[in-house]
Design an enzyme around this catalytic site. Structure first.
Site, PDB file in Angstrom:
ATOM      1  N   CYS A 101       0.840  -1.196   0.000  1.00 36.72           N
ATOM      2  CA  CYS A 101       0.000   0.000   0.000  1.00 36.72           C
ATOM      3  C   CYS A 101       0.878   1.250   0.000  1.00 36.72           C
ATOM      4  O   CYS A 101       0.688   2.164  -0.796  1.00 36.72           O
ATOM      5  CB  CYS A 101      -0.934  -0.023   1.206  1.00 36.72           C
ATOM      6  N   CYS A 102       1.896   1.297   0.900  1.00 33.28           N
ATOM      7  CA  CYS A 102       2.826   2.431   0.929  1.00 33.28           C
ATOM      8  C   CYS A 102       3.551   2.558  -0.403  1.00 33.28           C
ATOM      9  O   CYS A 102       3.799   3.650  -0.893  1.00 33.28           O
ATOM     10  CB  CYS A 102       3.861   2.253   2.036  1.00 33.28           C
ATOM     11  N   CYS A 142      -1.099   8.316   7.066  1.00 34.38           N
ATOM     12  CA  CYS A 142      -2.408   8.003   6.497  1.00 34.38           C
ATOM     13  C   CYS A 142      -3.387   7.640   7.608  1.00 34.38           C
ATOM     14  O   CYS A 142      -3.011   7.048   8.616  1.00 34.38           O
ATOM     15  CB  CYS A 142      -2.296   6.822   5.546  1.00 34.38           C
ATOM     16  N   CYS A 196      -3.643   3.901   9.023  1.00 35.44           N
ATOM     17  CA  CYS A 196      -2.463   3.315   9.662  1.00 35.44           C
ATOM     18  C   CYS A 196      -1.833   4.246  10.695  1.00 35.44           C
ATOM     19  O   CYS A 196      -0.665   4.103  11.038  1.00 35.44           O
ATOM     20  CB  CYS A 196      -1.432   2.919   8.610  1.00 35.44           C
ATOM     21  N   CYS A 240       7.575   4.147   5.854  1.00 40.13           N
ATOM     22  CA  CYS A 240       6.746   3.840   4.696  1.00 40.13           C
ATOM     23  C   CYS A 240       7.583   3.386   3.510  1.00 40.13           C
ATOM     24  O   CYS A 240       7.103   2.722   2.609  1.00 40.13           O
ATOM     25  CB  CYS A 240       5.930   5.055   4.286  1.00 40.13           C
TER      26      CYS A 240
END
Lengths: 446, 556, 121
Positions: free
Chosen positions: A323-324, A404, A407, A430
């Site tokens: 995702c990062c 984010c 998270c 990240c």
């Protein structure tokens, strides 16, 4: 006493009962019964006529005549009779009534705001309560969750939407692709190739050149204060070829302020992962306005990548590293294209992996400048006070390091400032500040 | 879990200050008792038998450890060291002072909590399935929609002075209903159609009270973006047409009955079509934003079976009994749902001390991602416990007195506060619940009887859900004496039914014996594996009546 | 008619109080001024309304009581619970304090109130 939109107003109207004569030339409010009975005479009268409805008389009964009446007055026989609120909304929204809509009878000041929201623009109140009480009641709330009949107040959902700019994934695709729950088999690492349009990896020459340059810099600039270092980098060394990458998080205002003092048009990149807190985006807007920044741009994830790899927007819960990667690392690489150097806000005090952070470093063929590397929390706090900088709204709510939304967690007293990042996910960075070699340690997926 | 942003924070803080002002105006007399009553009720503040009672909202029953600790702190600092979880997933404090309530609310606001609309003739705190997001049988996570409804209904300017209170419940399970949605003013089942789109089956006109009703379906599938416009249409029709002349006929169920389901549905449909294309349409990004809050916690990838657990189950019989009664299947392999019982034998159903709250908050942090759920049956849930941690969790719960292995058994009694606290009650509920749970304290006996819900209300308002109990008790006052009317056959699952009055009420000292006659009758009549409710539905009231009222039967 | 006392909820905390002979609102039913005729009851009610108007109490009403060997006992279960606290929490409410202080003291108080009343007549 008549209060119109929060201010004391002269009441041109008089109420008349069903058997009282109407005063010549004066606007008068009559009952619905009288209106129905004497409609022709009342319409032909030499002054405007208003109609008042009892709480069991629905506005449908006057709907056809709304363009002939000067005011509609709704009666509260007792404050608990809440039909008036619906009547008002029906008059405004269903029938598009634009004239004066007033309420009278037993009204509590605590109902005034609700009435206003439902489209009642005037209230007749008994004289004993001071005007400022009613005005205060009107201003007791600044946030409204739902749309109503008061266009001037925007509901929270609309305000949240404005700052968010745009949405992660188009609606149709979410429903088509999203399973009702994540498929946890996906937890196994998946090989994901880089996107087709990814900037090419830096050449060995470029990497070597950057590293050589850093060695020279350390002697020339290593002793400078953060402000002087920034000025040298932005105005001399990398003029037009340097950008600040800012999270617009809890400490970001310090660097932003320093840079604004040097050159307000310096390019500033926000990695808008489309999973940021609404607060962060709104804070960005506040800082841009306050500091007069003109170079702020958002680097967003590639829509195609999102569609393919994160169709339901829940990748963060399954594979946070991936995702990062697609929401931060890849967009950053694209955004840095054309820049020789970038500025970050990292500090040594922020935790183990940052404890040995240099002020200037080479990274993948670019120079990275970390002007605040040696700054402590105390120094940052002082800078905020000295320059009267606004704080990120999440800070007082216990969020010390802000990334984010999904998270980022609160940090308990005594915890590491970044303890709330990726809590429970076995992750502390990240990836935008990691070299590919380091990344391979944290993300076997890539 | 949902997390407040600056808008949510501002709204709740502004509400605290508004209420502070209202309390000040009441103290000076600027507000009369009559004017203050609806204002304080809209903030959950009642005047009960002995003191004020503050009802704090726990939206759709979800709490963080931080919030539960604050509830404990409030119990200690402002109350008498305990709180009472209610059938609407809220918590009540029984002893706060009026002048302290603004400060209590301020404490609550610091952890994103409030008492907004926990009473009064407005849209009450929305309730939902306590297993939302974790149940193996779930279609859609209801919390997303419960939160959307919470926001829409909070300080709704049009619907804050309704004819009567208004309760909304949401459930998203495929076949079960753990939120008793058909007993609500509006009940919502979240569905998915064949195309995979989310939508809502919407029911209206259910309720308990003196006229119990099961809500009929108004619409089979309201599309996801239209949820709020459909709800607003129902509320508007109700606000316009609901009776205001008679308190006992003011609920929406009476309007639906009097209008007829078809005609009522048509009125709603007509209004809905007018407002459907409006600002009420839910933006996809807002749904996505809220869905993001309810993402699954970072589960470990575990095997579905835990050898450790299997061994512990074999070794420890008491643990095994608790496990089979109070632990439920989780949709994530290797995890389980734990129910902490607030119904110890002889205890006050739903009561919890501040120390227990702290300890459970700690347990949740250690074993369940810091999250606790409150059930409408007045128990607590730790929603994500690793199977290999169950034994440790159980031992902790045993120490706390929260491990009674009686979920859905006869001593898992729902009870309202009754005449011990409530100014509306006609008889006491809690002492009866205590006597029943003591009479059936033998867990083996309870297990043998099997699933049986026993609900007690202290008056006709039915806060103890007696209409929906397999066995229901309604406390009544007969010439100054407490009597209890017994109903049989109520049920609040997906196949909801209303209990039927068995016969004349029993005196306080006869009631436990009467219940034992009911269970004895059931045990004699049941087929192997048959639940009480199924036996009742098969054989009807008659055999129970014969055992309950032998003299009367003989006379006939 | 039997005996009556006037009860109310105290505004600040909604605790159960009784109008005492000295005009104060007491948490102790024993200190409540009794009325044994309609005229006396009406007089109590009027004094209660004054208490409401002064924003000290709300919801004033008369409660039937019996004189139970020197102490006042409400006739109805509801009023008994109001006067004593929840039956399920013997540690909360006035019953606990009453136990602590000892019933004798309460009776003494009640007798003192009666004595004052007699003296003022």
């Amino acid at each position: 006493m008549l209060i119109k939109q929060g201010a004391l107003a002269e009441d041109r109207w008089v109420h008349r009962s069903d058997d009282e004569a109407l005063p010549d030339g004066t606007p008068a409010i009559v009952s619905l019964d009288r209106w129905k009975r004497d409609r022709a005479t009342l319409v032909a009268r030499n002054a405007p006529v208003g109609v008042r409805l009892k709480s069991d008389q629905q506005p449908m009964e006057i709907a056809a005549d709304l363009d002939r009446v000067g005011v509609v007055a709704l009666e509260f026989p007792v404050f608990k009779d809440g039909r008036v609120f619906s009547y008002a909304r029906i008059l405004r929204d269903r029938y598009g009534y634009k004239g004066e809509l007033r309420a009278f009878g037993h009204i509590l000041r605590d109902q005034y705001l609700f009435l206003d929201r439902c489209g009642v623009d005037a209230i007749e109140v008994r004289g004993e309560k001071a005007l400022d009480e009613w005005q205060a009641a009107m201003n007791e709330f600044s946030v409204f969750y739902q749309p109503a009949s008061d266009a001037r107040r925007r509901p929270a959902v609309a305000l949240r939407g404005t700052a968010a700019d745009d949405v992660a994934v188009p609606a149709a695709e979410v429903t088509a692709l999203s399973p009702s729950r994540p498929d946890f088999d996906d937890l196994a690492p998946v090989m994901v190739p880089p996107p087709a349009d990814a900037p090419p990896a830096p050449s060995a020459e470029r990497i070597a050149a950057a590293e050589a340059r850093v060695r020279n810099f350390s002697g020339t600039y290593g002793h400078l204060s953060a402000q002087k270092l920034l000025a040298a980098m932005i105005e001399t060394e990398f003029k037009g070829r340097i950008a600040l990458v800012s999270s617009f998080g809890s400490e970001a205002a310090v660097l932003l302020h320093m840079i604004a003092e040097i050159d307000r048009s310096t390019p500033i990149i926000l990695l808008d992962t489309q999973k940021l807190f609404g607060e962060t985006l709104r804070y960005r807007d506040v800082l841009v306005e306050r500091l007069g920044l003109t170079g702020v741009r958002a680097a967003r994830p590639d829509a195609e990548r999102l569609r393919k790899l994160d169709p339901d927007g829940m990748l963060f819960s399954r594979q946070p590293d991936l995702c990062c990667q697609i929401r931060k690392v890849e967009p950053l690489h694209r955004a840095l294209d054309g820049f020789d150097a970038w500025i970050t806000g990292r500090k040594r005090y922020q935790g183990r992996r940052r404890a040995v952070l240099p002020v200037i470093e080479a990274s993948e063929g670019r120079i990275k400048v970390n002007p605040l590397a040696s700054w402590t929390k105390e120094l940052l706090d002082e800078y905020f006070v000295e320059h009267d900088l606004p704080h990120h709204p999440l800070e007082e709510d216990g969020f010390l390091s802000i990334g984010c939304m999904p998270c980022t967690d609160r940090v308990a007293p005594g915890e590491d400032v970044r303890a709330g990042r990726w809590r429970g996910k076995g992750k502390t960075e990240c990836g935008i500040h990691e070299s590919p070699a380091q990344q391979s340690l944290t993300s076997s997926a890539l | 879990m949902y997390r407040y942003d600056e808008f949510d924070h501002a709204l709740v803080r502004e509400r605290v200050e508004q209420f502070r002002g209202q309390v000040a105006r009441r103290m000076t007399g600027a507000l009369t008792a009559d004017e203050f009553r609806p204002l304080r009720l809209m903030n959950g503040l009642y005047a009960q038998l002995h003191a004020y009672m503050l009802r704090v909202a726990i939206p759709y029953g979800t709490l963080s450890s931080r919030q539960l600790r604050m509830l404990g702190h409030i119990a200690r600092k402002w109350d008498r060291g305990y709180g009472h979880f209610t059938t609407r997933q809220n918590i009540q404090y029984n002893w706060p002072r009026l002048v302290d309530t603004p400060d209590i609310l301020s404490d609550l606001a610091s952890v994103e909590m409030h008492a907004i609309q926990t009473s009064g003739n407005c849209i009450r705190n929305v309730t939902a399935d306590q297993y939302a997001g974790v149940a193996a049988d779930e279609i859609v996570d209801t919390r997303v929609y419960a939160e959307i409804i919470r926001q829409w209904s909070t300080f709704h300017p049009e619907f804050s002075f309704l004819p009567r209170k208004f309760k909304i419940a949401v459930s998203g399970a495929a076949s079960d209903d753990r939120a008793a949605v058909r007993f609500h003013d509006i009940g919502i089942f979240v569905r998915r159609n064949e195309a995979g789109d989310i939508g809502f089956e919407v029911m209206a006109g259910g309720g308990m009270g003196r006229t119990p009703a099961i809500a009929p379906t108004l619409h089979k599938f309201v599309p996801e973006p239209d949820l709020l416009s459909y709800l607003e249409a129902i509320l508007r029709v109700y606000n316009l047409l609901g009776r205001r002349d008679n308190l006992f006929k003011a609920r929406i169920k009476i309007l639906v009955m009097a209008t007829g389901v078809e005609a009522f549905t048509a009125l709603v449909e007509e209004e809905w079509q007018r407002i459907r294309e409006s600002a009420l349409k839910l933006p996809e990004d807002e749904i996505a934003r809220i869905r993001g809050y309810f993402a699954p916690p970072p589960y470990e990838a575990l095997a579905g079976v835990s050898r450790e657990l299997d061994a512990q189950l074999l070794q420890d019989a008491a643990f095994s009994e608790w496990h089979s009664a109070n632990v439920t299947a989780h949709k994530q392999p290797g995890y389980a749902i734990v129910n902490a019982s607030l119904k110890p034998a002889g205890g006050v159903p739903g009561d919890m001390t501040a120390d227990q709250m702290d300890a459970v908050a700690e347990l949740a942090e250690r074993y369940s991602f810091g999250e606790i759920r409150v059930t409408h049956e007045q128990n607590l849930v730790l929603a994500h416990v690793r199977k290999s941690d169950l034994y440790a969790v159980w031992r902790n719960l045993v120490e706390l007195g929260l491990a009674t292995a009686n979920l859905n058994l006869i001593s898992d009694i729902i009870a309202c506060p009754g005449l011990d606290y409530c100014s509306l009650a006609t008889a006491r509920s809690i002492p009866v619940a205590q006597r029943i749970s003591l009479a059936f304290a033998d867990l083996k006996r309870q297990r043998d009887i099997g699933e049986l819900r026993l609900n007690i209300s202290g008056c006709i308002n039915a806060c103890g859900h007696h209409h929906a109990g397999n066995i229901g008790l309604l406390g009544v006052d007969k010439h100054g004496e407490e009597f209890y009317q017994l109903t049989l056959g109520g049920h609040d699952g997906a196949d909801a039914s209303i209990g039927v009055i068995a016969g004349p009420a029993f005196g306080s000292d006869e009631i436990v014996g009467a219940i034992e006659r009911v269970t004895d009758t059931y045990l004699a009549l049941r087929t192997p594996g048959e639940r009480f409710i199924d036996t009742y539905r098969r054989v009807g009231l008659k055999p129970f009546k014969e055992r309950l009222y032998p003299a009367q039967q003989a006379a006939e | 008619m039997g005996l009556q006392v006037l009860t109310a909820c105290r505004l600040i905390d909604s605790r159960v109080v009784y109008l005492a002979h000295d005009g104060n609102w007491s948490e102790w039913i024993e200190e409540g001024e009794t009325a044994s005729s309609e005229a006396e009851s009406e007089a109590l009610k009027a004094r209660g309304k004054a208490g409401e108007a002064a924003n000290v109490v709300f919801e004033t009403y008369l409660v039937d009581v019996v004189d139970d060997s020197g102490t006042l006992k409400p006739v109805s279960l509801r009023e008994f619970i109001r006067a004593n606290g929840p039956t399920i929490h013997p540690n909360f409410g006035l019953q606990a304090e009453r136990r602590k202080k000892g019933d004798n003291q309460a009776i003494t108080r009640r007798n003192a109130a009666t004595a004052r009343k007699v003296a003022s007549e």
